[in-house]
Design an enzyme around this catalytic site. Structure first.
Site, PDB file in Angstrom:
ATOM      1  N   TYR A  44       0.829  -1.206   0.000  1.00 20.45           N
ATOM      2  CA  TYR A  44       0.000   0.000   0.000  1.00 20.45           C
ATOM      3  C   TYR A  44       0.869   1.263   0.000  1.00 20.45           C
ATOM      4  O   TYR A  44       0.640   2.199  -0.775  1.00 20.45           O
ATOM      5  CB  TYR A  44      -0.873  -0.059   1.253  1.00 20.45           C
TER       6      TYR A  44
ATOM      7  N   LYS B  37       1.108   4.105  -2.807  1.00 21.44           N
ATOM      8  CA  LYS B  37       0.711   5.473  -2.468  1.00 21.44           C
ATOM      9  C   LYS B  37       1.820   6.475  -2.781  1.00 21.44           C
ATOM     10  O   LYS B  37       1.549   7.610  -3.156  1.00 21.44           O
ATOM     11  CB  LYS B  37       0.307   5.556  -0.989  1.00 21.44           C
TER      12      LYS B  37
HETATM   13  P1  NAI Z   1     -13.600   2.807   1.277  1.00 28.30           P
HETATM   14  O1  NAI Z   1     -13.283   1.360   1.329  1.00 28.30           O
HETATM   15  O2  NAI Z   1     -14.720   3.286   2.094  1.00 28.30           O
HETATM   16  O3  NAI Z   1     -13.833   3.260  -0.214  1.00 28.30           O
HETATM   17  C1  NAI Z   1     -13.077   2.778  -1.263  1.00 28.30           C
HETATM   18  C2  NAI Z   1     -14.008   2.430  -2.401  1.00 28.30           C
HETATM   19  O4  NAI Z   1     -13.231   2.029  -3.516  1.00 28.30           O
HETATM   20  C3  NAI Z   1     -14.927   1.271  -2.074  1.00 28.30           C
HETATM   21  O5  NAI Z   1     -16.275   1.657  -2.235  1.00 28.30           O
HETATM   22  C4  NAI Z   1     -14.540   0.203  -3.051  1.00 28.30           C
HETATM   23  O6  NAI Z   1     -15.634  -0.588  -3.523  1.00 28.30           O
HETATM   24  C5  NAI Z   1     -13.928   0.997  -4.188  1.00 28.30           C
HETATM   25  N1  NAI Z   1     -13.009   0.198  -4.985  1.00 28.30           N
HETATM   26  C6  NAI Z   1     -12.092  -0.683  -4.565  1.00 28.30           C
HETATM   27  N2  NAI Z   1     -11.466  -1.233  -5.592  1.00 28.30           N
HETATM   28  C7  NAI Z   1     -11.983  -0.691  -6.727  1.00 28.30           C
HETATM   29  C8  NAI Z   1     -11.720  -0.854  -8.100  1.00 28.30           C
HETATM   30  N3  NAI Z   1     -10.789  -1.711  -8.518  1.00 28.30           N
HETATM   31  N4  NAI Z   1     -12.431  -0.121  -8.965  1.00 28.30           N
HETATM   32  C9  NAI Z   1     -13.389   0.724  -8.553  1.00 28.30           C
HETATM   33  N5  NAI Z   1     -13.676   0.909  -7.251  1.00 28.30           N
HETATM   34  C10 NAI Z   1     -12.977   0.217  -6.338  1.00 28.30           C
HETATM   35  O7  NAI Z   1     -12.250   3.567   1.677  1.00 28.30           O
HETATM   36  P2  NAI Z   1     -11.918   5.091   1.934  1.00 28.30           P
HETATM   37  O8  NAI Z   1     -11.364   5.183   3.295  1.00 28.30           O
HETATM   38  O9  NAI Z   1     -13.029   5.952   1.576  1.00 28.30           O
HETATM   39  O10 NAI Z   1     -10.676   5.282   0.966  1.00 28.30           O
HETATM   40  C11 NAI Z   1     -10.685   6.118  -0.171  1.00 28.30           C
HETATM   41  C12 NAI Z   1      -9.256   6.382  -0.572  1.00 28.30           C
HETATM   42  O11 NAI Z   1      -8.590   7.109   0.456  1.00 28.30           O
HETATM   43  C13 NAI Z   1      -8.417   5.139  -0.775  1.00 28.30           C
HETATM   44  O12 NAI Z   1      -7.542   5.338  -1.869  1.00 28.30           O
HETATM   45  C14 NAI Z   1      -7.619   5.035   0.479  1.00 28.30           C
HETATM   46  O13 NAI Z   1      -6.405   4.339   0.305  1.00 28.30           O
HETATM   47  C15 NAI Z   1      -7.382   6.480   0.791  1.00 28.30           C
HETATM   48  N6  NAI Z   1      -7.059   6.736   2.171  1.00 28.30           N
HETATM   49  C16 NAI Z   1      -8.019   6.672   3.125  1.00 28.30           C
HETATM   50  C17 NAI Z   1      -7.696   6.953   4.424  1.00 28.30           C
HETATM   51  C18 NAI Z   1      -8.725   6.993   5.470  1.00 28.30           C
HETATM   52  O14 NAI Z   1      -8.385   7.413   6.600  1.00 28.30           O
HETATM   53  N7  NAI Z   1      -9.953   6.592   5.208  1.00 28.30           N
HETATM   54  C19 NAI Z   1      -6.310   7.233   4.844  1.00 28.30           C
HETATM   55  C20 NAI Z   1      -5.409   7.351   3.748  1.00 28.30           C
HETATM   56  C21 NAI Z   1      -5.776   7.096   2.476  1.00 28.30           C
END
Ligand code: NAI
Length: 702
Positions: free
Chosen positions: A448, A452
């Site tokens: 990851y 990133k």
């Molecule tokens: P989340 O799991 O709630 O949302 C991620 C979404 O991406 C999910 O709905 C999932 O179905 C979708 N997804 C996964 N693989 C996919 C693909 N191949 N094609 C299309 N959609 C896909 O997670 P969250 O927390 O909202 O994360 C959003 C972004 O923020 C991610 O890139 C995560 O790494 C990043 N991030 C989040 C943090 C946090 O504190 N929540 C911290 C640092 C980074």
């Protein structure tokens, strides 16, 4: 040489210009301010004359002229419009970016007009003003373009409501030019004669500044922050020392027409003036007519971004595969559909897409969904994400690959076709999603964190490739409660970590107003800050001719590793440039200590007083100095139990011995000779424990 008609729409800048309160005061003096309007001239409660904004043009205009390829022999400043969005702060940095919006053809031998428009932001992130300038180019007409649509003001058929008289000084251009326009025509008598004038003439923009003061005095006295728009046409030259009158007709509340006449012959020197004033409405960030793709928008952060964009007018492609947290499973249409329904229920426009970002076909298809449904793409937020955490030795290739595929490759697959559309239209905003884990490291997340940080590298180059097409690329490192973080973040915090607190930062970064490209911002809990890759000044190890030894690196380690004065580079070329400078002028990188020692014995007399006892805990060393030539001799310094003793003579068990001649030693101690240069050039020889010799810099503040 013909005009470069292809230059229309190409980005010029960003041009940066730092300014202090002294620059704003100098401008005020240049346009005739003084004790009568001290608020422009005294740093206490200083106010800025809004027309000061025009000084940004002196750096921007040369780039506009060279991009347009106008014949410089026949150019004049024709018209100028300034639209103010915020009052100008008394100091900071202007960041100006713009483009040529049009070329107009008045006909062969009649000339051409080049229209340039720019937006100037302040270093505090606020958009300050828009400038629209017309350059009249006498020698470039007849290229077959359209003539300019004439917009003449109909001045009321009555005496002006206000007449403000002023008498620019004979020396006025000499002050005004210090604000940036140093063209000889305004200072050099011979040059002025060659150009057909009796003597140097006033800068048109200086008279413009006099007029701006006059308009404020009569319509918004004492409140320059209420100036909203200032438009004019420059019509005749004026000699310094000639009295002028600014004639003002108030046509309605908040609007006036104006012109400036030469009081001696009543000739109009500035015409067609419009002045608008009143409270500047707070600017809102809108996405009307913009099409945004948000990947992984079926849940978590992506869902909130999609909703907020739609609430502000964007048409949104809600992409989500609807898979499991680790990306496993077939996926489902549910999450994307649900968010589309939510947007529609709010009266917004959205369409769902269920492709995976992790394949080239998926990326193409996501962009095609935007084109089919809404005809274009303006914004891409690469947000989709999965996690497959394992410590590195347990990280099998499929877990490594799956995470790289969604985060890093996914951004590549979606951004590439989207950027092709953005390049064509000359506008684009792209947001990458990194993570604090990537920026700073997190146990068990090698796949990851590598992905990133890969996104940061992707941004670094895309910002350069997108620059001339007005495509800005930034990166957000969010912190929010979501499916991804439910078992990572402390439970007590989960309720407070709303994705809604991240969204304002994401929306600003993809807005038209976004002033930056190539930056990383942490965002969570409503706290936002910038993270950056910075580079220390370092040291030249060796003389650039012979390959340095690892031992020389050891000697220079403190300087090599020092982050004092660290710098942020915008491209690899900038960084290489600094390396080359370091080699060509090593002496300039010396530490600037000017202790002013005139004899070698002075140095050793001062040494005990310069000892830093706090830095000596556990240190047990003897430094022996052998200083040759005039004024030299032997001294040693014993550091033990947090104390220091300096004596003349030779110690029988020195930890290390430093040998120099007296002139070089004084240069070294007076900051004229960098220690590393002394060592690599052989002027300083060190025997014994070289590593321990490094302690000298730490133990003595000389
Ligand atoms: P989340 O799991 O709630 O949302 C991620 C979404 O991406 C999910 O709905 C999932 O179905 C979708 N997804 C996964 N693989 C996919 C693909 N191949 N094609 C299309 N959609 C896909 O997670 P969250 O927390 O909202 O994360 C959003 C972004 O923020 C991610 O890139 C995560 O790494 C990043 N991030 C989040 C943090 C946090 O504190 N929540 C911290 C640092 C980074």
């Amino acid at each position: 040489m013909a005009l470069n008609l292809d230059a229309v729409g190409k980005t010029i800048g960003p041009v940066r210009k730092e300014y202090s309160w002294k620059d704003t005061v100098l401008y005020a003096l240049g346009v005739g301010a003084g004790f009568s309007d001290l608020e422009y001239c005294y740093e206490k409660d200083l106010k800025v004359i809004p027309s000061f904004g025009i000084t940004t043009m002196y750096d921007f205009m040369p780039q506009l002229l060279s991009t347009s390829n106008v014949n410089l022999a026949g150019i004049l400043h024709g018209e100028q419009e300034l639209i103010f969005h915020q009052p100008i702060p008394p100091d900071g940095e202007f960041i100006t970016e713009g483009r040529i919006t049009n070329f107009y053809d008045k006909g062969e031998k009649k000339g051409a007009l080049v229209i340039g428009q720019s937006e100037t932001f302040h270093s505090n992130g606020q958009k300050l003003f828009t400038s629209i300038g017309t350059v009249f180019s006498r020698l470039d007409g007849g290229f077959g373009g359209e003539d300019v649509p004439k917009e003449e003001i109909k001045f009321p058929n009555r005496d002006p409501d206000f007449v403000v008289e002023a008498e620019p000084l004979e020396d006025q251009p000499l002050i005004f030019r210090l604000s940036g326009d140093v063209f000889q025509l305004h200072v050099d008598k011979e040059f002025a004669k060659m150009a057909g004038f009796e003597k140097p003439i006033m800068h048109g923009l200086c008279t413009h500044g006099f007029a701006c003061r006059a308009l404020i005095e009569k319509l918004v006295p004492g409140e320059p922050e209420k100036v909203r728009r200032l438009v004019c046409r420059f019509t005749k030259p004026l000699y310094p020392g000639v009295r002028i009158k600014t004639l003002i007709w108030k046509t309605e509340e908040g609007r006036a027409f104006w012109r400036v006449v030469n009081s001696e012959n009543e000739e109009v020197v500035i015409d067609n003036g419009i002045f608008e004033y009143g409270e500047i409405p707070k600017e809102t960030i809108r996405f009307d007519d913009r099409v945004a793709i948000v990947t992984g928008a079926g849940a978590g952060l992506g869902r909130v971004y999609a909703l907020e964009l739609a609430k502000r007018g964007a048409k949104v492609v809600v992409n989500d595969l609807g898979g499991a947290r680790d990306g496993a499973g077939k996926g489902s249409k549910g999450p994307a559909d649900k968010v589309v329904d939510e947007i529609k229920a709010l009266g917004g426009q959205a369409v769902a897409n269920y492709d995976s970002v992790a394949t080239a076909e998926g990326g193409e298809s996501i962009v095609k969904t935007a084109l089919d449904a809404f005809g274009t793409v303006d914004v891409v937020i690469n947000n989709a994400g999965i996690l497959r955490d394992k410590s590195f030795l347990k990280m099998e290739p499929d877990n490594w690959q799956a995470v790289i595929d969604v985060h890093l490759n996914g951004a590549y697959y979606v951004t590439r076709p989207a950027m092709a559309v953005m390049k064509e239209k000359g506008f684009g905003r792209i947001l990458m999603t990194t993570s604090a884990a990537g920026l700073y490291g997190n146990f068990g997340q090698t796949n990851y964190t590598a992905a990133k940080m890969g996104l940061v590298g992707l941004m670094n180059t895309l910002k350069l490739e997108g620059q001339k097409y007005n495509i800005k690329v930034n990166t957000i490192a969010p912190v929010a409660a979501s499916r991804l973080t439910e078992d990572i973040l402390p439970p007590d915090f989960i309720d407070k970590l709303k994705p809604e607190l991240v969204a304002p930062m994401a929306l600003y970064l993809v807005s038209e107003q976004c002033p930056v490209s190539g930056n990383i911002y942490n965002a969570g809990l409503g706290c936002y800050n910038r993270a950056a890759m910075v580079t220390g000044c370092g040291a030249v190890v060796g003389d650039g001719k012979e390959i340095p030894t690892p031992e020389q690196v050891v000697v220079q380690w403190k300087s090599v590793a020092d982050m004092k004065g660290a710098k942020e580079y915008q491209s690899v070329n900038e960084q290489i440039g600094d390396v080359l400078v370091a080699f060509s002028k090593p002496a300039e990188r010396a530490t600037e200590t000017t202790a002013g020692f005139t004899s070698v014995s002075d140095v050793f007399d001062a040494m005990a007083a310069a000892f830093v006892a706090d830095a000596a805990a556990g240190v047990d060393v003897v430094f022996q100095y052998n200083i040759s030539e005039e004024g030299g001799g032997d001294w040693f310094c014993v550091v033990q139990d947090g104390s220091c003793q300096v004596e003349a003579g030779v110690h029988d068990k020195p930890t290390c011995t430093l040998k120099m001649n007296s002139a070089d030693f004084l240069d070294l101690m007076n900051g004229k000779l960098p220690a590393m240069q002394a060592y690599t050039s052989g002027k300083l020889k060190i025997e014994g424990d070289i590593m321990k010799s490094q302690l000298i810099e730490k133990l003595f503040r000389m």
